[in-house]
Design a protein around this motif. Structure first.
Motif, PDB file in Angstrom:
ATOM      1  N   HIS A 116      30.347 -22.926 -39.277  1.00  0.00           N
ATOM      2  CA  HIS A 116      31.377 -23.974 -39.559  1.00  0.00           C
ATOM      3  C   HIS A 116      30.638 -25.089 -40.440  1.00  0.00           C
ATOM      4  O   HIS A 116      31.358 -26.434 -40.367  1.00  0.00           O
ATOM      5  CB  HIS A 116      32.154 -24.656 -38.193  1.00  0.00           C
ATOM      6  CG  HIS A 116      32.734 -23.658 -37.324  1.00  0.00           C
ATOM      7  ND1 HIS A 116      33.570 -22.875 -37.639  1.00  0.00           N
ATOM      8  CD2 HIS A 116      31.940 -23.250 -35.978  1.00  0.00           C
ATOM      9  CE1 HIS A 116      33.961 -22.250 -36.657  1.00  0.00           C
ATOM     10  NE2 HIS A 116      33.000 -22.447 -35.660  1.00  0.00           N
ATOM     11  N   TRP A 117      29.887 -25.099 -41.092  1.00  0.00           N
ATOM     12  CA  TRP A 117      29.282 -26.087 -41.985  1.00  0.00           C
ATOM     13  C   TRP A 117      30.071 -26.775 -42.846  1.00  0.00           C
ATOM     14  O   TRP A 117      30.095 -27.922 -43.443  1.00  0.00           O
ATOM     15  CB  TRP A 117      27.930 -25.411 -42.725  1.00  0.00           C
ATOM     16  CG  TRP A 117      28.129 -24.597 -43.902  1.00  0.00           C
ATOM     17  CD1 TRP A 117      28.256 -23.332 -43.681  1.00  0.00           C
ATOM     18  CD2 TRP A 117      28.336 -24.844 -45.352  1.00  0.00           C
ATOM     19  NE1 TRP A 117      28.563 -22.548 -44.971  1.00  0.00           N
ATOM     20  CE2 TRP A 117      28.308 -23.575 -45.961  1.00  0.00           C
ATOM     21  CE3 TRP A 117      28.082 -26.054 -46.132  1.00  0.00           C
ATOM     22  CZ2 TRP A 117      28.741 -23.602 -47.460  1.00  0.00           C
ATOM     23  CZ3 TRP A 117      28.416 -25.830 -47.497  1.00  0.00           C
ATOM     24  CH2 TRP A 117      28.443 -24.735 -47.979  1.00  0.00           C
ATOM     25  N   LYS A 118      30.837 -26.053 -43.601  1.00  0.00           N
ATOM     26  CA  LYS A 118      31.846 -26.583 -44.646  1.00  0.00           C
ATOM     27  C   LYS A 118      32.861 -27.590 -44.062  1.00  0.00           C
ATOM     28  O   LYS A 118      32.997 -28.830 -44.519  1.00  0.00           O
ATOM     29  CB  LYS A 118      32.495 -25.478 -45.632  1.00  0.00           C
ATOM     30  CG  LYS A 118      31.923 -24.495 -46.257  1.00  0.00           C
ATOM     31  CD  LYS A 118      32.553 -23.746 -47.181  1.00  0.00           C
ATOM     32  CE  LYS A 118      31.965 -22.855 -48.212  1.00  0.00           C
ATOM     33  NZ  LYS A 118      32.743 -22.077 -49.034  1.00  0.00           N
ATOM     34  N   ALA A 119      33.458 -27.141 -42.751  1.00  0.00           N
ATOM     35  CA  ALA A 119      34.306 -27.844 -42.201  1.00  0.00           C
ATOM     36  C   ALA A 119      33.571 -29.376 -41.589  1.00  0.00           C
ATOM     37  O   ALA A 119      34.409 -30.210 -41.667  1.00  0.00           O
ATOM     38  CB  ALA A 119      34.965 -27.186 -40.895  1.00  0.00           C
ATOM     39  N   ARG A 120      32.337 -29.049 -41.120  1.00  0.00           N
ATOM     40  CA  ARG A 120      31.658 -30.392 -40.646  1.00  0.00           C
ATOM     41  C   ARG A 120      31.351 -31.234 -41.812  1.00  0.00           C
ATOM     42  O   ARG A 120      31.506 -32.550 -41.685  1.00  0.00           O
ATOM     43  CB  ARG A 120      30.229 -29.893 -40.160  1.00  0.00           C
ATOM     44  CG  ARG A 120      30.411 -29.289 -38.639  1.00  0.00           C
ATOM     45  CD  ARG A 120      29.182 -29.039 -38.189  1.00  0.00           C
ATOM     46  NE  ARG A 120      28.491 -30.153 -38.023  1.00  0.00           N
ATOM     47  CZ  ARG A 120      26.991 -30.236 -37.955  1.00  0.00           C
ATOM     48  NH1 ARG A 120      26.513 -29.101 -37.334  1.00  0.00           N
ATOM     49  NH2 ARG A 120      26.350 -31.413 -37.643  1.00  0.00           N
ATOM     50  N   LEU A 121      30.998 -30.674 -43.080  1.00  0.00           N
ATOM     51  CA  LEU A 121      30.888 -31.704 -44.177  1.00  0.00           C
ATOM     52  C   LEU A 121      32.007 -32.368 -44.729  1.00  0.00           C
ATOM     53  O   LEU A 121      31.947 -33.533 -45.140  1.00  0.00           O
ATOM     54  CB  LEU A 121      30.267 -30.854 -45.365  1.00  0.00           C
ATOM     55  CG  LEU A 121      28.686 -30.374 -45.135  1.00  0.00           C
ATOM     56  CD1 LEU A 121      28.342 -29.614 -46.064  1.00  0.00           C
ATOM     57  CD2 LEU A 121      27.751 -31.241 -44.686  1.00  0.00           C
ATOM     58  N   GLY A 135      29.442 -46.616 -49.799  1.00  0.00           N
ATOM     59  CA  GLY A 135      28.081 -46.282 -50.109  1.00  0.00           C
ATOM     60  C   GLY A 135      27.463 -45.266 -49.337  1.00  0.00           C
ATOM     61  O   GLY A 135      26.736 -44.548 -49.812  1.00  0.00           O
ATOM     62  N   ALA A 136      27.946 -45.162 -48.116  1.00  0.00           N
ATOM     63  CA  ALA A 136      27.606 -44.184 -46.996  1.00  0.00           C
ATOM     64  C   ALA A 136      28.002 -42.581 -47.682  1.00  0.00           C
ATOM     65  O   ALA A 136      27.207 -41.782 -47.393  1.00  0.00           O
ATOM     66  CB  ALA A 136      28.003 -44.280 -45.751  1.00  0.00           C
ATOM     67  N   LEU A 137      29.158 -42.855 -48.407  1.00  0.00           N
ATOM     68  CA  LEU A 137      29.732 -41.587 -48.964  1.00  0.00           C
ATOM     69  C   LEU A 137      28.726 -41.096 -50.055  1.00  0.00           C
ATOM     70  O   LEU A 137      28.650 -39.720 -50.118  1.00  0.00           O
ATOM     71  CB  LEU A 137      31.166 -41.681 -49.096  1.00  0.00           C
ATOM     72  CG  LEU A 137      31.682 -40.420 -49.774  1.00  0.00           C
ATOM     73  CD1 LEU A 137      31.882 -39.218 -48.719  1.00  0.00           C
ATOM     74  CD2 LEU A 137      33.360 -40.809 -50.198  1.00  0.00           C
ATOM     75  N   HIS A 140      25.487 -39.579 -48.656  1.00  0.00           N
ATOM     76  CA  HIS A 140      25.831 -38.394 -48.185  1.00  0.00           C
ATOM     77  C   HIS A 140      25.900 -37.348 -49.345  1.00  0.00           C
ATOM     78  O   HIS A 140      25.468 -36.201 -49.090  1.00  0.00           O
ATOM     79  CB  HIS A 140      27.124 -38.348 -47.566  1.00  0.00           C
ATOM     80  CG  HIS A 140      27.597 -37.141 -46.852  1.00  0.00           C
ATOM     81  ND1 HIS A 140      26.782 -36.515 -45.781  1.00  0.00           N
ATOM     82  CD2 HIS A 140      28.749 -36.356 -46.909  1.00  0.00           C
ATOM     83  CE1 HIS A 140      27.212 -35.395 -45.523  1.00  0.00           C
ATOM     84  NE2 HIS A 140      28.574 -35.134 -46.122  1.00  0.00           N
ATOM     85  N   ALA A 141      26.677 -37.673 -50.594  1.00  0.00           N
ATOM     86  CA  ALA A 141      26.752 -36.675 -51.444  1.00  0.00           C
ATOM     87  C   ALA A 141      25.426 -36.078 -52.283  1.00  0.00           C
ATOM     88  O   ALA A 141      24.997 -35.104 -52.665  1.00  0.00           O
ATOM     89  CB  ALA A 141      27.460 -37.147 -52.678  1.00  0.00           C
ATOM     90  N   ARG A 142      24.381 -37.421 -52.129  1.00  0.00           N
ATOM     91  CA  ARG A 142      23.076 -37.023 -52.824  1.00  0.00           C
ATOM     92  C   ARG A 142      22.276 -36.105 -51.880  1.00  0.00           C
ATOM     93  O   ARG A 142      21.434 -35.288 -52.125  1.00  0.00           O
ATOM     94  CB  ARG A 142      22.421 -38.320 -52.898  1.00  0.00           C
ATOM     95  CG  ARG A 142      22.427 -39.520 -54.128  1.00  0.00           C
ATOM     96  CD  ARG A 142      21.674 -40.053 -54.708  1.00  0.00           C
ATOM     97  NE  ARG A 142      20.894 -40.617 -53.841  1.00  0.00           N
ATOM     98  CZ  ARG A 142      20.752 -41.983 -52.984  1.00  0.00           C
ATOM     99  NH1 ARG A 142      21.926 -42.616 -53.321  1.00  0.00           N
ATOM    100  NH2 ARG A 142      19.988 -42.278 -52.430  1.00  0.00           N
ATOM    101  N   GLN A 143      22.477 -36.641 -50.493  1.00  0.00           N
ATOM    102  CA  GLN A 143      21.706 -35.719 -49.512  1.00  0.00           C
ATOM    103  C   GLN A 143      22.151 -34.410 -49.587  1.00  0.00           C
ATOM    104  O   GLN A 143      21.418 -33.328 -49.667  1.00  0.00           O
ATOM    105  CB  GLN A 143      21.940 -36.419 -48.096  1.00  0.00           C
ATOM    106  CG  GLN A 143      21.221 -37.735 -47.845  1.00  0.00           C
ATOM    107  CD  GLN A 143      21.619 -38.386 -46.646  1.00  0.00           C
ATOM    108  OE1 GLN A 143      22.887 -37.910 -46.144  1.00  0.00           O
ATOM    109  NE2 GLN A 143      20.986 -38.899 -45.943  1.00  0.00           N
TER     110      GLN A 143
END
Length: 271
Positions: A116-121, A135-137, A140-143
């Motif tokens: 379920h990795w896609k749903a979690r992301l 900023g957190a988003l 998250h995208a960089r990570q």
């Protein structure tokens, strides 16, 4: 022995960042009893060939050095729950008293993506948008970008990190998200290799334990029941990414403090 007042040894999740420890404090002065451990950097994994077994030995030795002779309570978050269990076993084998073990939302560890990795992301990104945290988003995208790159390396990631250590170190200095993701990927890889061996012949922990878990990790309850004979399981609200958020922290705090008080009451009854 009051478990709620003993040194609390915190083993963080794979990010290596200690969580907000406020939920584990009955009062402000309790912060003084918290000892937050850190995992080695990725350079240690590739240069020294560090294994999970060696990491457990090192963590146990650090605890004995920083908290000599005194009973301790161990608390592990996510992947830290597995390390906390193994460290608790090691301490018990050395004659040290473990007054309690708290495991927080610790599911099975695998180097492969979860089903379920896609749903979690998507859910996590939507939650950050809902909270108004651009900023957190962006972080998250960089990570996720670095995570995708490291996944492309597959089983060759440790060799790649060793062969290109200098340039990777320079990138990490520029972008801490890169450094954190590389630390995390290599830690998860050694843990995923170690986990089957850890449970081939389960050693039961003597200390009382509590599993505080969200619905995300409910499928792992039986694993923890096999490891910890004296186990209490408590449902907590939120999910793996939000259980420490303000709206869930009160419930997390109540569950932890109730478990610690139970351990203290049981010990007093025995004496």
């Amino acid at each position: 022995m009051n478990a709620a007042r003993l040194p609390l040894i915190v083993l963080p999740g794979a990010s290596g960042h200690a969580p907000d420890c406020a939920p584990f404090c009955a009062e402000a002065s309790d912060r003084e009893r918290i000892v937050a451990l850190r995992y080695p950097t990725w350079q240690t994994y590739v240069d020294a060939g560090l294994t999970a077994e060696a990491l457990v030995e090192d963590l146990a030795a650090e605890i004995m050095d920083r908290v000599p002779q005194m009973p301790v309570v161990l608390l592990g978050v996510s992947i830290g729950g597995h390390f906390a269990y193994a460290v608790a076993l090691r301490l018990e084998s050395l004659g040290r008293t473990v007054a309690g073990l708290c495991i927080i939302d610790s599911g099975a560890i695998t180097a492969a993506r979860s089903v379920h990795w896609k749903a979690r992301l998507v859910s996590h990104a939507a939650d950050l948008l809902r909270r108004g945290r651009p900023g957190a988003l962006a972080l998250h995208a960089r990570q996720l970008a670095w995570r995708g790159l490291f996944r492309l390396a597959g089983d060759g990631l440790p060799v790649l990190a060793r062969d290109y250590s200098a340039p990777l170190h320079r990138i990490g200095k520029i972008d801490p998200a890169f450094e954190e993701e590389l630390n995390m990927r290599l830690l998860i890889r050694i843990a995923a290799t170690w986990m089957p061996n850890l449970d081939d012949r389960v050693t039961h922990l003597r200390a009382p334990a509590v599993l505080l878990r969200t619905r995300v990790t409910v499928s792992n309850d039986d694993l923890w029941r096999r490891r910890c004979l004296d186990l209490r399981i408590i449902d907590i609200p939120g999910n793996h990414e939000t259980l420490f958020e303000a709206e869930n922290a009160t419930a997390l705090r109540a569950a932890f403090l109730a478990a610690a008080e139970e351990w203290s009451d049981a010990d007093q009854a025995l004496h």
